[in-house]
Design a protein around this motif. Structure first.
Motif, short mmCIF file in Angstrom:
data_model
loop_
_atom_site.label_atom_id
_atom_site.label_comp_id
_atom_site.label_asym_id
_atom_site.label_seq_id
_atom_site.Cartn_x
_atom_site.Cartn_y
_atom_site.Cartn_z
N SER A 1 0.81 -1.22 0.00
CA SER A 1 0.00 0.00 0.00
C SER A 1 0.84 1.27 0.00
CB SER A 1 -0.93 0.01 1.22
OG SER A 1 -0.19 -0.01 2.42
N THR A 2 2.16 1.14 -0.19
CA THR A 2 3.05 2.30 -0.22
C THR A 2 3.31 2.71 -1.67
OG1 THR A 2 4.13 1.46 1.77
CG2 THR A 2 5.24 3.23 0.59
N ARG A 3 3.31 4.00 -1.92
CA ARG A 3 3.57 4.52 -3.25
C ARG A 3 5.02 5.00 -3.36
NH1 ARG A 3 1.65 9.00 -4.41
NH2 ARG A 3 1.36 8.69 -6.64
N PRO A 4 5.61 4.97 -4.56
CA PRO A 4 6.93 5.61 -4.73
C PRO A 4 6.81 7.11 -4.52
CG PRO A 4 6.01 4.95 -6.85
CD PRO A 4 5.11 4.36 -5.81
N VAL A 5 7.91 7.74 -4.14
CA VAL A 5 7.90 9.15 -3.78
C VAL A 5 8.26 9.99 -5.00
CG1 VAL A 5 8.80 10.89 -2.21
CG2 VAL A 5 8.55 8.52 -1.44
N ASP A 6 7.38 10.93 -5.34
CA ASP A 6 7.62 11.83 -6.46
C ASP A 6 8.45 13.02 -5.97
OD1 ASP A 6 7.57 13.45 -8.67
OD2 ASP A 6 5.40 13.42 -8.94
N ILE A 7 9.66 13.19 -6.52
CA ILE A 7 10.56 14.27 -6.10
C ILE A 7 10.81 15.26 -7.22
CG2 ILE A 7 11.69 12.79 -4.39
CD1 ILE A 7 14.02 12.49 -6.37
N THR A 8 10.00 15.25 -8.27
CA THR A 8 10.26 16.08 -9.45
C THR A 8 10.28 17.56 -9.10
OG1 THR A 8 9.11 14.40 -10.75
CG2 THR A 8 9.54 16.52 -11.82
N ASN A 9 9.30 18.01 -8.32
CA ASN A 9 9.20 19.44 -8.02
C ASN A 9 10.33 19.94 -7.12
OD1 ASN A 9 6.83 19.52 -9.50
ND2 ASN A 9 5.53 19.13 -7.72
N ALA A 10 11.01 19.05 -6.42
CA ALA A 10 12.11 19.46 -5.53
C ALA A 10 13.45 19.49 -6.24
CB ALA A 10 12.18 18.53 -4.32
N LEU A 11 13.53 18.96 -7.46
CA LEU A 11 14.79 18.93 -8.21
C LEU A 11 14.99 20.22 -9.00
CD1 LEU A 11 14.67 15.27 -9.56
CD2 LEU A 11 16.12 16.12 -7.71
N ARG A 12 16.25 20.57 -9.21
CA ARG A 12 16.61 21.70 -10.07
C ARG A 12 17.26 21.12 -11.32
NH1 ARG A 12 17.98 23.13 -4.76
NH2 ARG A 12 16.88 24.97 -3.98
N LEU A 13 16.44 20.98 -12.35
CA LEU A 13 16.89 20.33 -13.58
C LEU A 13 17.58 21.34 -14.48
CD1 LEU A 13 13.83 17.99 -14.24
CD2 LEU A 13 16.00 17.46 -13.10
N ARG A 14 18.78 21.73 -14.06
CA ARG A 14 19.64 22.58 -14.88
C ARG A 14 20.87 21.78 -15.30
NH1 ARG A 14 17.98 26.56 -10.93
NH2 ARG A 14 19.91 26.26 -9.74
N SER A 15 21.50 22.22 -16.34
CA SER A 15 22.52 21.41 -17.01
C SER A 15 23.61 20.93 -16.06
CB SER A 15 23.13 22.21 -18.17
OG SER A 15 24.13 21.45 -18.81
N ASN A 16 24.25 21.85 -15.34
CA ASN A 16 25.40 21.48 -14.53
C ASN A 16 25.10 21.52 -13.02
OD1 ASN A 16 27.14 21.11 -16.76
ND2 ASN A 16 27.46 23.35 -16.89
N TYR A 17 23.83 21.59 -12.66
CA TYR A 17 23.50 21.65 -11.23
C TYR A 17 23.44 20.23 -10.67
CZ TYR A 17 21.30 23.04 -6.86
OH TYR A 17 21.04 23.27 -5.54
N MET A 18 24.16 20.01 -9.56
CA MET A 18 24.19 18.69 -8.92
C MET A 18 23.13 18.63 -7.82
SD MET A 18 25.46 15.69 -8.85
CE MET A 18 27.01 15.81 -9.77
N ASN A 19 22.11 17.82 -8.04
CA ASN A 19 21.08 17.59 -7.03
C ASN A 19 21.52 16.46 -6.11
OD1 ASN A 19 18.50 19.21 -8.07
ND2 ASN A 19 19.51 18.31 -9.85
#
Length: 430
Positions: free
Chosen positions: A146-164
């Motif tokens: 009953s557990t879902r995977p965690v969506d982290i898309t909105n917390a990421l900074r999808l820039r070319s050279n940015y290390m998340n």
């Protein structure tokens, strides 16, 4: 180059996955062949596990690609696993910016063979770039899967050279867990409802045929039944009446409400009969759908007859028995009240006092009708209301004289012994 036999490959896999092959042995082999000699066994284990590692499918998402390596952890103390993620290292992440249906999700499982349920350690938390991700990592209590995977898309900074930095902290676990980050293609509830509506349906004729079959069964007493037009989950009127193909009941639930509930905590159980109701077994009930189309939106229930016919009228109920002739009629009138006076602090208060009705005495034929009281009046006069004065001091009251105690007397003649002295102890010697 000679091909390696299947037996040799399986033997090598068992050695790599077990503890019979040491790191120094692999390092010496790699050094002889001019290859990297550090961390070889861990890399081989990661690749072997990743090849056979997969999660159970879900209608809400499908895994497109892994964007991180598989991390294995197990410890009884607090520990943190860090996964770096950069757009330049994984160009496929650009899909998240172009199409909002692509999401980056964190998966975790406690086994590495076969299809896995999403399961996180009991005490764990997830942070992305230092910010805590608010998500339910435990699922429903005592409900595996009953557990879902965690969506982290909105917390990421999808820039070319940015290390998340994805930080997963866990503690107090004695099981081995596997953590991985995947790029997924999600499907909305609206799209899933449209899919259910466009595929196979439970036809109206099949429902009526099943009702007639039950009515003709000699071992079953078929009676009319009440069908609710409200969803048992949302308590709103059904819009897309749905049930599983394995369900035998006529009551339906709303497809949208059911899928929204499964999206939060997947269990895939029918809310009416508690049988398994997976997505691929859901179907629209054509019989109930026709009823919804032909009735008013304010109607909540309909009556279903054993032959399959329905009506909006409630089933007939047994009428209450009529009152026997000559039975007394209950008097619902209020009782008469008498008001008594109470004086408190110089003010006069009135308190109601209930009086019982008096029975009229029928007048005799020899008496004068003018002297008899009218019917319904009381034959006796009401007593005068009692007046209680609470302003008097307790010093003004007369002292209460208690009766003297009654003394016991006994008369005896001279020369005789009183009765309480006549008895002596047993075997007493003077």
């Amino acid at each position: 180059m000679n091909s390696i036999s299947r037996h040799d490959v399986n033997t090598l896999l068992r050695q790599v996955q077990g503890n019979s092959l040491f790191n120094r042995q692999l390092s010496s082999v790699c050094q002889v062949n001019g290859l990297k000699s550090t961390g070889v066994k861990a890399e081989l284990q990661r690749r072997i596990v990743h090849r056979d590692f997969s999660f159970k499918p879900s209608p809400f998402y499908s895994v497109e690609s892994a964007v991180s390596g598989l991390r294995t952890f197990m410890t009884q103390h607090r520990n943190t696993v860090t996964i770096p993620l950069r757009l330049s290292d994984h160009p496929i992440l650009q899909r998240c910016s172009d199409d909002k249906s692509y999401r980056i999700m964190v998966f975790c499982a406690n086994d590495d063979s076969g299809l896995q349920d999403v399961a996180f350690p009991h005490q764990s938390e997830l942070r992305v770039n230092g910010d805590e991700i608010k998500a339910n990592l435990r699922g429903l209590k005592n409900k595996p899967g009953s557990t879902r995977p965690v969506d982290i898309t909105n917390a990421l900074r999808l820039r070319s050279n940015y290390m998340n930095n994805i930080e997963f902290t866990y503690a107090l676990t004695n099981k081995k867990f596997y953590l991985i980050v995947n790029l997924c293609k999600t499907t909305s509830v609206t799209e899933l409802v449209a899919t259910i509506s466009s595929r196979r349906k439970i036809s109206e004729d099949s429902v009526i045929s099943e009702l007639n079959k039950i009515a003709q069964d000699p071992d079953v007493v078929a009676t009319s039944q009440v069908l609710s037009l409200k969803c048992p989950l949302s308590y709103m009127r059904l819009e897309v009446p749905c049930r599983s193909l394995s369900c035998t009941h006529l009551q339906c639930f709303d497809a949208t409400s059911y899928l929204q509930l499964q999206e939060q905590g997947p269990q895939w159980l029918c809310p009416i009969c508690n049988k398994s109701a997976p997505f691929d077994q859901l179907a629209v009930d054509g019989y109930v759908k026709v009823i919804l189309e032909k009735t008013s939106k304010n109607l909540e229930t309909v009556t279903i007859e054993p032959n399959g016919k329905w009506s909006s009228k409630p089933p007939k109920e047994d009428s209450s028995p009529s009152r026997p002739r000559g039975a007394p009629v209950e008097d619902d009138e209020d009782d008469d009240l008498e008001v008594s006076e109470i004086i408190i602090g110089g003010r006069r208060l009135e308190t109601p006092k209930k009086l019982s009705h008096c029975t009229d005495t029928p007048s005799s034929g020899g008496r004068d009708h003018s002297s008899t009281a009218p019917r319904g009046s009381h034959s006796a006069k009401r007593p005068a209301p009692a007046v209680i004065d609470l302003t008097l001091s307790s010093d003004d009251e007369e002292p209460i004289q208690r009766p003297s105690k009654r003394q016991h007397t006994y008369t005896y003649h001279r020369g005789t012994t009183p009765p309480w002295l006549s008895e002596s102890p047993v075997n007493h010697q003077p």
